[in-house]
Write an enzyme that holds these catalytic residues in place. Structure first.
Site, PDB file in Angstrom:
ATOM      1  N   SER A  58       0.755  -1.129  -0.007  1.00  0.00           N
ATOM      2  CA  SER A  58       0.059   0.143   0.091  1.00  0.00           C
ATOM      3  C   SER A  58       0.957   1.172  -0.050  1.00  0.00           C
ATOM      4  O   SER A  58       0.302   2.372   0.005  1.00  0.00           O
ATOM      5  CB  SER A  58      -0.998   0.069   1.303  1.00  0.00           C
ATOM      6  N   LYS A  61      -0.037   3.738  -2.598  1.00  0.00           N
ATOM      7  CA  LYS A  61      -1.047   4.946  -2.493  1.00  0.00           C
ATOM      8  C   LYS A  61      -0.590   6.279  -2.455  1.00  0.00           C
ATOM      9  O   LYS A  61      -1.185   7.197  -2.628  1.00  0.00           O
ATOM     10  CB  LYS A  61      -1.949   4.593  -1.036  1.00  0.00           C
ATOM     11  N   SER A 115      -5.396   3.485   4.637  1.00  0.00           N
ATOM     12  CA  SER A 115      -5.082   2.488   3.690  1.00  0.00           C
ATOM     13  C   SER A 115      -6.321   1.748   3.246  1.00  0.00           C
ATOM     14  O   SER A 115      -6.269   0.531   2.672  1.00  0.00           O
ATOM     15  CB  SER A 115      -4.135   1.379   4.185  1.00  0.00           C
ATOM     16  N   LYS A 222       3.227   6.570   5.187  1.00  0.00           N
ATOM     17  CA  LYS A 222       2.435   5.507   4.408  1.00  0.00           C
ATOM     18  C   LYS A 222       2.547   4.464   4.914  1.00  0.00           C
ATOM     19  O   LYS A 222       3.905   4.046   4.639  1.00  0.00           O
ATOM     20  CB  LYS A 222       2.332   5.639   2.882  1.00  0.00           C
TER      21      LYS A 222
END
Length: 301
Positions: A58, A61, A115, A222
């Site tokens: 993820s 992203k 997420s 992140k």
């Protein structure tokens, strides 16, 4: 007047300085692949398998957010959550109801801080030209940033074919840090998402525990996880009065990236390399062997 030191004392001083430099050059990290750089110059000060191409989960992203913001689509626009037109590559559980609507800015916020995969997917569906155009834009942006060892196949990171290197992700973090919205949304501690048609709300929390600690001054964050990628963290945080990019990929446990961030911070402050648990070392040996095997198999084809 010059002061001549006894030979044994001079040698001791040189050895001590050498040891300090050696320890300062090599922090011990649980993450199998890592890169660390200051935001103001972008030069790597830590590089551990930083050029190895690996799944990034993820962390993807961050690129999704970059493409959304640079498209200049209205952040206040209400967007519908469409049914998936492609099956998800991995578990895509969501609490969001198909057919409901949310503002683009809020979709982006929950995709970054919590997420939320359905939110990232939906942002791509509403891109000019649709989903495929969005993925193409992700790869075009990677090339523009000089991320020459990176590829993206979906906006969520659920596919292990989203691949990059720790060094390339430093470039992505530096680009993302230029957008205040990414910093704000990715470091939100908690958020209540408001939906309509039907009207309901859902609560979200940040997946990075360090954003809840004021002492870290996290400016961008992140996390990511897939079996193939391990635990991942890309973060910009203040260390010693300077903003520092941390890229920590393929860690053994859920708290291993956080532990690595702490080791990096102490290393910069004291030069101490720190210690890594035996289980993390064993994991690293196993993963390095798997990477080597995969590269050998790939070269043989």
């Amino acid at each position: 007047m010059r002061v001549l030191l006894p030979l044994h004392l001079a040698i001791l001083i040189l050895l001590t300085a050498g040891m300090a430099r050696a320890s300062a050059e090599a922090p011990n990290l649980a993450s199998v692949n890592a890169a660390v750089a200051y935001v103001d110059d972008g030069e790597l000060i830590v590089a551990k398998n930083a050029q190895r191409v690996v799944p990034i989960a993820s962390v993807t992203k961050l690129m999704t957010a970059l493409v959304v913001l640079e498209s200049e689509q209205p952040l206040g626009e209400w967007l519908e959550f469409y049914p998936r037109h492609l099956p998800a590559a991995a578990n895509a559980y969501t609490r969001i109801r198909v057919g409901s609507e949310m503002r683009r800015r809020d979709m982006l916020r929950i995709a970054l801080m919590s997420s939320e995969n359905f939110a990232a997917y939906t942002l791509a569906r509403h891109y000019p030209g649709g989903y495929d155009a969005f993925v193409a834009a992700m790869n075009a942006k990677a090339r523009a940033l000089g991320m020459n060892d990176s590829q993206f196949v979906d906006p969520t990171g659920l596919s292990s074919d989203n691949r990059s290197t720790a060094a390339d992700l430093v470039k992505l973090a530096l680009a993302a840090a230029q957008h205040p919205e990414i910093g704000e949304y990715s470091t939100s501690r908690y958020f209540t998402g408001r939906f309509r048609q039907p009207r309901y709300s859902l609560s979200y929390g940040n997946t990075n525990v360090l954003v809840h600690r004021d002492s870290w001054g996290v400016a961008l964050s992140k996390t990511g996880y897939l079996d193939e990628a391990g635990r991942c963290l890309v973060m910009v945080a203040e260390v010693g009065g300077r903003q520092l990019v941390h890229v920590l990929l393929d860690s053994f446990g859920s708290r291993s990236p956080v532990g690595d961030a702490g080791r990096i911070k102490r290393w910069l402050q004291t030069g101490a390399p720190g210690r890594v648990a035996g289980a993390a070392k064993a994991y690293e040996l196993r993963r390095n062997a798997q990477y080597a095997s995969a590269n050998t198999a790939g070269s043989a084809q």
